[in-house]
Design a protein around this motif. Sequence first.
Motif, PDB file in Angstrom:
ATOM      1  N   ILE A 150       0.835  -1.206   0.000  1.00  0.00           N
ATOM      2  CA  ILE A 150       0.000   0.000   0.000  1.00  0.00           C
ATOM      3  C   ILE A 150       0.868   1.254   0.000  1.00  0.00           C
ATOM      4  O   ILE A 150       0.592   2.228  -0.715  1.00  0.00           O
ATOM      5  CB  ILE A 150      -0.950  -0.012   1.211  1.00  0.00           C
ATOM      6  N   LYS A 151       1.931   1.221   0.784  1.00  0.00           N
ATOM      7  CA  LYS A 151       2.848   2.361   0.847  1.00  0.00           C
ATOM      8  C   LYS A 151       3.489   2.623  -0.514  1.00  0.00           C
ATOM      9  O   LYS A 151       3.635   3.783  -0.941  1.00  0.00           O
ATOM     10  CB  LYS A 151       3.940   2.069   1.892  1.00  0.00           C
ATOM     11  N   ASN A 152       3.872   1.545  -1.214  1.00  0.00           N
ATOM     12  CA  ASN A 152       4.598   1.682  -2.478  1.00  0.00           C
ATOM     13  C   ASN A 152       3.696   1.909  -3.684  1.00  0.00           C
ATOM     14  O   ASN A 152       4.116   2.527  -4.667  1.00  0.00           O
ATOM     15  CB  ASN A 152       5.454   0.433  -2.723  1.00  0.00           C
ATOM     16  N   GLU A 153       2.460   1.402  -3.635  1.00  0.00           N
ATOM     17  CA  GLU A 153       1.616   1.412  -4.826  1.00  0.00           C
ATOM     18  C   GLU A 153       0.412   2.352  -4.745  1.00  0.00           C
ATOM     19  O   GLU A 153      -0.361   2.445  -5.698  1.00  0.00           O
ATOM     20  CB  GLU A 153       1.142  -0.020  -5.130  1.00  0.00           C
ATOM     21  N   THR A 154       0.231   3.027  -3.610  1.00  0.00           N
ATOM     22  CA  THR A 154      -0.856   4.000  -3.498  1.00  0.00           C
ATOM     23  C   THR A 154      -0.304   5.286  -2.877  1.00  0.00           C
ATOM     24  O   THR A 154       0.836   5.328  -2.422  1.00  0.00           O
ATOM     25  CB  THR A 154      -2.009   3.486  -2.612  1.00  0.00           C
ATOM     26  N   ALA A 155      -1.151   6.295  -2.841  1.00  0.00           N
ATOM     27  CA  ALA A 155      -0.775   7.572  -2.207  1.00  0.00           C
ATOM     28  C   ALA A 155      -1.495   7.734  -0.875  1.00  0.00           C
ATOM     29  O   ALA A 155      -1.721   8.854  -0.413  1.00  0.00           O
ATOM     30  CB  ALA A 155      -1.102   8.734  -3.140  1.00  0.00           C
ATOM     31  N   LEU A 156      -1.841   6.600  -0.247  1.00  0.00           N
ATOM     32  CA  LEU A 156      -2.565   6.666   1.018  1.00  0.00           C
ATOM     33  C   LEU A 156      -1.757   7.386   2.097  1.00  0.00           C
ATOM     34  O   LEU A 156      -2.322   8.038   2.974  1.00  0.00           O
ATOM     35  CB  LEU A 156      -2.924   5.252   1.491  1.00  0.00           C
ATOM     36  N   SER A 157      -0.437   7.247   2.038  1.00  0.00           N
ATOM     37  CA  SER A 157       0.423   7.922   3.023  1.00  0.00           C
ATOM     38  C   SER A 157       1.139   9.115   2.390  1.00  0.00           C
ATOM     39  O   SER A 157       2.115   9.620   2.933  1.00  0.00           O
ATOM     40  CB  SER A 157       1.448   6.935   3.587  1.00  0.00           C
ATOM     41  N   GLY A 158       0.639   9.561   1.238  1.00  0.00           N
ATOM     42  CA  GLY A 158       1.282  10.672   0.536  1.00  0.00           C
ATOM     43  C   GLY A 158       1.073  11.999   1.239  1.00  0.00           C
ATOM     44  O   GLY A 158       0.167  12.163   2.049  1.00  0.00           O
ATOM     45  N   GLY A 159       1.919  12.949   0.908  1.00  0.00           N
ATOM     46  CA  GLY A 159       1.829  14.253   1.566  1.00  0.00           C
ATOM     47  C   GLY A 159       2.340  14.175   2.985  1.00  0.00           C
ATOM     48  O   GLY A 159       2.865  13.166   3.422  1.00  0.00           O
ATOM     49  N   THR A 160       2.168  15.253   3.714  1.00  0.00           N
ATOM     50  CA  THR A 160       2.671  15.312   5.089  1.00  0.00           C
ATOM     51  C   THR A 160       1.520  15.502   6.056  1.00  0.00           C
ATOM     52  O   THR A 160       0.964  16.579   6.183  1.00  0.00           O
ATOM     53  CB  THR A 160       3.684  16.468   5.265  1.00  0.00           C
ATOM     54  N   ILE A 161       1.128  14.419   6.694  1.00  0.00           N
ATOM     55  CA  ILE A 161       0.121  14.479   7.754  1.00  0.00           C
ATOM     56  C   ILE A 161       0.603  13.581   8.886  1.00  0.00           C
ATOM     57  O   ILE A 161       0.899  12.427   8.682  1.00  0.00           O
ATOM     58  CB  ILE A 161      -1.256  13.979   7.291  1.00  0.00           C
ATOM     59  N   SER A 162       0.690  14.127  10.065  1.00  0.00           N
ATOM     60  CA  SER A 162       1.025  13.364  11.265  1.00  0.00           C
ATOM     61  C   SER A 162       0.660  14.239  12.449  1.00  0.00           C
ATOM     62  O   SER A 162       0.342  15.421  12.293  1.00  0.00           O
ATOM     63  CB  SER A 162       2.525  13.023  11.300  1.00  0.00           C
ATOM     64  N   VAL A 163       0.689  13.664  13.637  1.00  0.00           N
ATOM     65  CA  VAL A 163       0.392  14.463  14.823  1.00  0.00           C
ATOM     66  C   VAL A 163       1.407  15.593  14.967  1.00  0.00           C
ATOM     67  O   VAL A 163       1.052  16.727  15.281  1.00  0.00           O
ATOM     68  CB  VAL A 163       0.396  13.574  16.084  1.00  0.00           C
ATOM     69  N   SER A 164       2.676  15.284  14.695  1.00  0.00           N
ATOM     70  CA  SER A 164       3.706  16.315  14.828  1.00  0.00           C
ATOM     71  C   SER A 164       3.519  17.421  13.787  1.00  0.00           C
ATOM     72  O   SER A 164       3.735  18.602  14.069  1.00  0.00           O
ATOM     73  CB  SER A 164       5.102  15.696  14.707  1.00  0.00           C
ATOM     74  N   PHE A 165       3.097  17.051  12.576  1.00  0.00           N
ATOM     75  CA  PHE A 165       2.872  18.075  11.554  1.00  0.00           C
ATOM     76  C   PHE A 165       1.599  18.861  11.854  1.00  0.00           C
ATOM     77  O   PHE A 165       1.524  20.069  11.602  1.00  0.00           O
ATOM     78  CB  PHE A 165       2.776  17.441  10.170  1.00  0.00           C
ATOM     79  N   ALA A 309      -9.153   9.350  -1.307  1.00  0.00           N
ATOM     80  CA  ALA A 309      -9.392   8.828  -2.654  1.00  0.00           C
ATOM     81  C   ALA A 309      -8.620   7.541  -2.919  1.00  0.00           C
ATOM     82  O   ALA A 309      -8.948   6.785  -3.844  1.00  0.00           O
ATOM     83  CB  ALA A 309      -9.015   9.882  -3.689  1.00  0.00           C
ATOM     84  N   GLU A 310      -7.589   7.267  -2.096  1.00  0.00           N
ATOM     85  CA  GLU A 310      -6.752   6.082  -2.277  1.00  0.00           C
ATOM     86  C   GLU A 310      -7.254   4.869  -1.482  1.00  0.00           C
ATOM     87  O   GLU A 310      -6.716   3.770  -1.625  1.00  0.00           O
ATOM     88  CB  GLU A 310      -5.309   6.398  -1.847  1.00  0.00           C
ATOM     89  N   VAL A 311      -8.259   5.070  -0.654  1.00  0.00           N
ATOM     90  CA  VAL A 311      -8.749   3.983   0.208  1.00  0.00           C
ATOM     91  C   VAL A 311      -9.199   2.753  -0.586  1.00  0.00           C
ATOM     92  O   VAL A 311      -8.844   1.622  -0.227  1.00  0.00           O
ATOM     93  CB  VAL A 311      -9.874   4.496   1.135  1.00  0.00           C
ATOM     94  N   PRO A 312      -9.987   2.907  -1.680  1.00  0.00           N
ATOM     95  CA  PRO A 312     -10.395   1.704  -2.436  1.00  0.00           C
ATOM     96  C   PRO A 312      -9.215   0.884  -2.941  1.00  0.00           C
ATOM     97  O   PRO A 312      -9.267  -0.355  -2.917  1.00  0.00           O
ATOM     98  CB  PRO A 312     -11.210   2.291  -3.602  1.00  0.00           C
ATOM     99  N   LYS A 313      -8.146   1.530  -3.390  1.00  0.00           N
ATOM    100  CA  LYS A 313      -6.959   0.804  -3.844  1.00  0.00           C
ATOM    101  C   LYS A 313      -6.342   0.019  -2.693  1.00  0.00           C
ATOM    102  O   LYS A 313      -5.929  -1.133  -2.853  1.00  0.00           O
ATOM    103  CB  LYS A 313      -5.916   1.785  -4.411  1.00  0.00           C
ATOM    104  N   ALA A 314      -6.286   0.649  -1.530  1.00  0.00           N
ATOM    105  CA  ALA A 314      -5.707  -0.010  -0.353  1.00  0.00           C
ATOM    106  C   ALA A 314      -6.527  -1.227   0.046  1.00  0.00           C
ATOM    107  O   ALA A 314      -5.975  -2.285   0.393  1.00  0.00           O
ATOM    108  CB  ALA A 314      -5.614   0.972   0.814  1.00  0.00           C
ATOM    109  N   LEU A 315      -7.844  -1.104  -0.020  1.00  0.00           N
ATOM    110  CA  LEU A 315      -8.715  -2.224   0.352  1.00  0.00           C
ATOM    111  C   LEU A 315      -8.547  -3.401  -0.602  1.00  0.00           C
ATOM    112  O   LEU A 315      -8.589  -4.567  -0.180  1.00  0.00           O
ATOM    113  CB  LEU A 315     -10.171  -1.766   0.363  1.00  0.00           C
ATOM    114  N   THR A 316      -8.345  -3.116  -1.869  1.00  0.00           N
ATOM    115  CA  THR A 316      -8.121  -4.188  -2.851  1.00  0.00           C
ATOM    116  C   THR A 316      -6.832  -4.933  -2.548  1.00  0.00           C
ATOM    117  O   THR A 316      -6.775  -6.169  -2.609  1.00  0.00           O
ATOM    118  CB  THR A 316      -8.067  -3.598  -4.276  1.00  0.00           C
ATOM    119  N   ILE A 317      -5.775  -4.197  -2.202  1.00  0.00           N
ATOM    120  CA  ILE A 317      -4.496  -4.813  -1.850  1.00  0.00           C
ATOM    121  C   ILE A 317      -4.646  -5.673  -0.602  1.00  0.00           C
ATOM    122  O   ILE A 317      -4.121  -6.791  -0.521  1.00  0.00           O
ATOM    123  CB  ILE A 317      -3.420  -3.726  -1.644  1.00  0.00           C
TER     124      ILE A 317
END
Length: 405
Positions: A150-165, A309-317
Amino acid sequence: MAIDQFFVAGINYKKTDAHIRGQFAVGPDQYAILLQKASLYGLQEVFVLSTCNRTEIYGLADNAAVLIELLCSVTTGSAAVFTEGCYIRQGHEAINHIFAVGAGLDSQILGDYEIVGQMKQAVKFAKERNCIGAFMERLFNTVLQASKTIKNETALSGGTISVSFAAIQFLKSRLIDHSSQQILLLGTGKIGRNTCKNLIDYLGIKDIVLINRTPEKAVELANEMGLKAAPYESLEQQVQDVSVIIVATNASSPVITHQQLINSTPKILIDLSIPHNIEPAAGTLAHITLANVDDLSKINDETLLKRKAEVPKALTIIETHKAEFEEWLSLRSHVPVLKAVKQKLQDMHSCKIFRSAHQQLYSTPIDKAAIQKVVNNVALKMRYQHQPGCHYIEAINDFMTSSTN
């Protein structure tokens, strides 16, 4: 092992606030005690995932109640309080849950990839104490593979979002002149380090004082980033001197209190800790602005929308990897039959009646390769067919046929 013996019981940000979650936070010492006690509860495979947003116990058990009882035996919160706010998943639902957690689909900040690293450490800790068996190890390795894909093939973790950010975004919305601020960062672990880097990279703030209970860690990070470090003993004075305080420690009780701030200058406080390491009552003071991890999680932006928008791809994986695990589990359930078939074929060589009727099979010593070939063939058939009563007959027939050719 039946899949219905797999349970997860947990609480998270969806139904419980930071105060309640803090009662069930499990530190390293508590975790070690919990794993030592596991066998007393009849548990052989178990691990606990405890983060700022959740505490979950995973295990093979007769019921979830025993897992909850074990967890609460090492926490300040009671089983009654935990049960009131918890969710329980069993069997296939529990499998779905662990895959969702590992992928960041169940995180307070969607796509938070840090969760799989925390899970990895939790499983490693349990494995080192002999609380991870074949089922849990295979399951987690498959979850890890799904997460990586999922990390390599989708943008589910793309951009910068975290508690620290999110903490940086919170400050950005409340500070007019970022660069002139004096900041105290208490705690230089992973979250503290990430927050420190974000303060420099995104807000251009360099007037940062680092404090850590282990002073060497604060000094090391200060030298690395060109900042200042102060001893823990100076905390009281540093609290008074700065305009912004960020706490990312792992203390069991508040390190910044309401009393310390009653007569202070106006300040912004951010608590990145679970349980609270800044006394919540401090936020009631008119000159104090206080935000905790639950407040920060409400910050949304375009990055989060893109992740959704990347959630469906992640669910398929996940479905692909989940099917692989369930196939492995199905094959594992056939092992007793395969062992019995192999033993039966070997026993035939010691049966006098059978030997006299089939002397051509015994001109040479037992053919282990032929037996293994037959067993492999049975395994292949069991993979696609469900006729357990036919396996012995087919195996004997296959063996006799192959031996006479």
